[in-house]
Design an enzyme around this catalytic site. Structure first.
Site, mmCIF file in Angstrom:
data_model
loop_
_atom_site.group_PDB
_atom_site.id
_atom_site.type_symbol
_atom_site.label_atom_id
_atom_site.label_comp_id
_atom_site.label_asym_id
_atom_site.label_seq_id
_atom_site.Cartn_x
_atom_site.Cartn_y
_atom_site.Cartn_z
ATOM 1 N N HIS A 1 -64.281 2.340 11.788
ATOM 2 C CA HIS A 1 -64.736 2.012 10.428
ATOM 3 C C HIS A 1 -64.042 2.905 9.403
ATOM 4 C CE1 HIS A 1 -67.779 0.697 7.403
ATOM 5 N NE2 HIS A 1 -67.522 1.899 6.903
ATOM 6 N N GLU A 2 -64.076 4.208 9.629
ATOM 7 C CA GLU A 2 -63.475 5.124 8.663
ATOM 8 C C GLU A 2 -61.955 5.005 8.652
ATOM 9 O OE1 GLU A 2 -65.372 6.286 6.561
ATOM 10 O OE2 GLU A 2 -67.259 6.008 7.620
ATOM 11 N N HIS B 1 -61.006 2.406 6.243
ATOM 12 C CA HIS B 1 -60.939 2.961 4.890
ATOM 13 C C HIS B 1 -59.606 3.673 4.670
ATOM 14 C CE1 HIS B 1 -64.832 2.117 3.231
ATOM 15 N NE2 HIS B 1 -65.500 2.779 4.149
ATOM 16 N N GLU C 1 -66.105 -1.694 1.139
ATOM 17 C CA GLU C 1 -66.478 -1.551 2.543
ATOM 18 C C GLU C 1 -65.922 -2.663 3.430
ATOM 19 O OE1 GLU C 1 -67.917 0.953 4.024
ATOM 20 O OE2 GLU C 1 -68.314 2.093 2.184
#
Length: 683
Positions: free
Chosen positions: A476-477, A480, A505
């Site tokens: 997930h990160e 980003h 997101e």
């Protein structure tokens, strides 16, 4: 979670043409976090102090120059000068192990946030922006340049630039107070002094690495007592592994109540509402959504409620399963919030023959990093390679640095990874921008630098293993990070995730899909001892298990989104945040409200995302649609990867996300794909 506070005086967007730039790479001897001149706590204060005269000179020049393209270029220079110090300070106060560095970073954050608030109400700057928007040259600007000028103007108006003097002074006071309240709220989420002792024999099945972190003492009767705290890693571990319901309840209450935040949140609500009212808005959410994709709280509510009406039947079946398992274990059938993690784990393990610890054996960290490299290589032609950092750059010995390099375009940016919990490190898992990308000349591009910060459980084994939850967080990160590093905007104000909150997101949520697809995992997920490739049947069971309790999980997301909307919506006299939280929990979930629990006091997104937590719901819907259309057939398709990079990541926050998504998908995003994904016919 992407960490960035939109700063109204930071500028602009990109001219998104594929072109080659020479890269401006940070000096290898630049200082802590790569910031030149930062070698001691005092250095950070010195760097911040030097900004005062520099920004004053640039602001004066901006006010006196004839409005032109150089106006926004100069604004970007102001923004970049502030952000190169402030972004480092914001990260430093979260991760640095030294209290002196943290104290210095907090002081600098306060100082520079005050500077930003002052700049946002600078009439000379606003006059230049307004004149530029009315000028004959404005129509000749690129779409990105026009959009960002308009965004900046709107941000300054929301800061109070058009108010009469006494109202403007009050708006400035409120913004400064709001910043300080948010900072304290977030700090308190990780700093509760609440403790409770339980006999250590009640913590059977807890992972050894968690048990080793507990303080123990010998009671007078000879019982060994362990001290539970509100530490998020400890609380989640107890809720997942402890078979004793009284211990789980104690941990749940500890982890869902910060006494100091009760009043802070109420003051934050009052200040945000007063600011919005001063600016002529019915509520803070109305104000914050004027520049967002959602446009209004009513639209958010409609979006959430359309999803919510599909969930009760599935969630009820899931609650029944847990109740039946509780009866089998000798407990009552009523399901409490501290039961869900433990019994979900048991039922997932028995239903799908899954052992979380066995799964973890296939995710040694070095192999997972190889997997991230492989995905980047296959989708984008980009390598993820470790590089040796200068010792002055790193704030802890375990920090790693990576270079992302395209096969023909060269170095794209740099990534620090700080993955494991340690004393003094706050718990938010997030990606932090250290330096945003921007075009600094027709031939030079400032390379982005970001930090990926997690709080994985420390391990004593020589090869650290990730749980499936940690694997999900890391992917997930990293999503980003790719958004930040692969965008190529003209101005740093809208680089990477510095765009509208509605979309920020989505890239991170999309990247989670690659972490659970066997066609991807087979290339890197290998047993840390035998080197065996993760069995396809195990992955398929794992994927199927994700649907078993997806209804309750979705309800929790909707509850969080609407709690945020309610806390900062039109206030109802006499209704506290606790009242709102309890009412909304009853409305959107099936779990009972528990006395002594105040979940809103530890929900950090109420501070950092105020009015925007719905973005996580949007992201699930958008990402599921993107995956179904472009990656489900072949998750490692270079064609799909290039299109995703070219049409979404490349633009950062410089384009309207709704238009960008609709153009990319060929249709408006819809909820059907997400509902099908969690096992519901969404038609």
């Amino acid at each position: 979670m992407f960490v960035h506070v939109r700063r109204g005086v930071a500028v602009l967007s990109a001219r998104h043409l594929r072109r080659n730039y020479s890269s401006v790479v940070p000096s290898s001897h630049s200082g802590l976090f790569g910031l030149t001149g930062f070698h001691s706590p005092a250095d950070l204060l010195t760097l911040a102090s030097r900004l005062t005269s520099k920004i004053a000179n640039l602001s004066t020049r901006l006010s006196n120059d004839t409005p032109s393209l150089s106006t926004i270029q100069l604004l970007d220079e102001i923004s970049n000068s502030i952000c190169e110090v402030l972004d480092v300070a914001e990260l430093c106060k979260i991760v640095h192990p030294s209290r002196d560095y943290v104290a210095s970073a907090r002081q600098v954050c306060d100082m520079l946030q005050s500077m930003i608030i002052e700049l946002n109400t600078h009439h000379g700057i606003y006059g230049s922006l307004s004149a530029l928007e009315r000028s004959v040259v404005f129509p000749s600007f690129t779409r990105e340049q026009r959009r960002v000028v308009q965004l900046l103007r709107k941000e300054m108006e929301n800061a109070g630039i058009l108010l009469v003097d006494h109202e403007k002074r009050r708006a400035v006071e409120l913004q400064d107070r709001i910043y300080r309240l948010c900072d304290q709220f977030l700090h308190n989420c990780d700093a509760s002094d609440l403790r409770v002792e339980v006999p250590i024999h009640r913590l059977t099945r807890m992972p050894p690495n968690i048990l080793r972190r507990l303080k123990t003492r010998l009671a007078a009767d000879g019982t060994v007592l362990s001290e539970l705290t509100s530490d998020s890693l400890l609380v989640s571990s107890v809720l997942k592994w402890a078979p004793d319901p009284t211990v789980r309840k104690a941990a749940y209450v500890l982890g869902n109540y910060s006494p100091d935040n009760v009043q802070i949140l109420e003051e934050l609500r009052a200040c945000r509402h007063e600011l919005a009212a001063t600016l002529g808005f019915p509520s803070f959410t109305h104000m914050s959504l004027t520049t967002k994709m959602a446009k209004s709280p009513e639209n958010v509510s409609q979006f959430v409620d359309r999803l919510a009406r599909h969930l009760p039947a599935k969630a009820t079946r899931e609650m029944t399963l847990i109740g039946q398992e509780k009866i089998r274990m000798g407990e009552t059938a009523e399901v409490f919030p501290w039961d869900t993690s433990f019994y979900m784990g048991k039922l997932l393990a028995s239903t799908f023959e899954l052992d979380a610890r066995q799964l973890s054996c296939y995710f040694p960290l070095p192999r997972v990093l190889e997997g991230l490299h492989l995905i980047c290589q296959r989708l984008f032609g980009i390598s993820l390679s470790p590089v040796a950092p200068d010792p002055a750059e790193c704030w802890a010995s375990e920090v790693q640095k990576f270079e992302l390099k395209h096969e023909t375009e060269g170095v794209m940016g740099f990534l620090y990874m700080d993955l494991y919990a340690r004393p003094g490190k706050l718990s938010p898992t997030a990606q932090y921008t250290i330096r945003a990308g921007r075009r600094i000349s027709p031939t030079e591009y400032q390379l982005p630098v970001v930090a990926l910060v997690c709080n994985f459980s420390p391990q004593t084994r020589s090869i650290p293993l990730l749980t499936t939850s940690e694997l999900n967080q890391l992917f997930h990160e990293f999503g980003h990070a790719l958004h930040s590093i692969l965008s190529r905007t003209e101005f740093q104000h809208v680089a990477g995730g510095r765009g509208e909150l509605d979309f920020v997101e989505t890239p991170s949520t999309l990247f989670e899909y690659f972490a659970e697809d066997y066609r991807v995992l087979r290339h890197f997920a290998r047993h840390f001892e035998t080197n065996e490739v993760i069995p396809e049947a195990m992955v398929q069971r794992w994927r199927a298990s994700r649907k078993l309790f997806a209804g309750m999980t979705a309800q929790e997301s909707l509850f969080q989104a609407m709690l945020d909307q309610a806390c900062f919506g039109v206030p109802v006299p006499g209704r506290t945040a606790l009242d709102l939280a309890e009412d909304l929990q009853r409305q959107y979930t099936l779990l009972p409200v528990v006395a002594g629990v105040q979940r809103q006091t530890v929900f950090g997104h109420l501070a950092s995302y105020g009015g925007g937590c719905y973005t996580y719901v949007f992201a699930r819907v958008f990402a599921s649609h993107i995956w179904a259309k472009y990656f489900e057939q072949d998750p490692l398709s270079r064609e799909a990867g290039e299109r995703y990079r070219r049409e979404l990541l490349h633009y950062g926050g410089s384009r309207d996300p709704e238009a960008m998504l609709t153009e990319y998908l060929g249709e408006r995003p819809c909820q059907t794909w997400y509902l099908r994904e969690i096992g519901i016919d969404g038609n």
